[in-house]
Design a protein around this motif. Structure first.
Motif: not given
Length: 168
Positions: A109-126
């Protein structure tokens, strides 16, 4: 919106409490399953299928990855379907397990400059899509899976995580 019987287990520090995790899971998987049912005609069992989610750390997921995939490294998310299923087919009464590693998610999330929650959301969908038979090994499969992820995330007001990249 299809119903699910969620089993949420918080196995590492850093994650919110189980109740908060369960709320995130219900929101994200609910949106994903609703999109798939409405837009893609994905059937779901009448009785709520079981879905297990383990919120782990890098050490735990590394051990699981080594044991089940012969890859001695941490990863962000692992999915283990309970039964083989073809995309678009009716899944069984137990979908399977999704395991997510806290440190890897935070680092990415830090590397992608995204919030933790947004990245977690993506990974849950994935991870959820993997349980429904989607994969990204071949380019054609990756295009389908990533397209679904992008459209599902848009229903959650999140931007395309693959914008400007080739399929995985």
């Amino acid at each position: 919106m299809p119903d699910f019987d969620y089993q949420v287990s918080r196995e590492a520090d850093g994650w919110p409490e189980e109740g908060a995790l369960a709320a995130i899971v219900a929101r994200v998987i609910g949106a994903a399953s609703a999109y798939l049912a409405e837009a893609e005609g994905q059937p779901f069992p009448e009785d709520p299928p079981e879905l297990s989610l383990v919120f782990a750390d890098d050490a735990m997921i590394r051990g699981i990855n080594a044991e089940w995939r012969n890859k001695d490294s941490a990863t962000n998310v692992l999915s283990f379907p309970a039964f083989p299923v073809t995309p678009g087919a009716m899944p069984g009464p137990m979908l399977g397990d999704i395991v997510i590693a806290y440190e890897t998610v935070a680092r990415e999330a830090e590397t992608l400059e995204k919030s933790f929650d947004d990245h977690l959301t993506h990974l849950l969908v994935h991870g959820f899509l993997h349980l429904l038979g989607y994969d990204h090994i071949e380019n054609e499969e990756a295009e389908v899976m990533e397209g679904l992820e992008t459209r599902i995330l848009a229903t959650l007001d999140l931007s395309d995580p693959y914008q400007g990249s080739d399929p995985l």
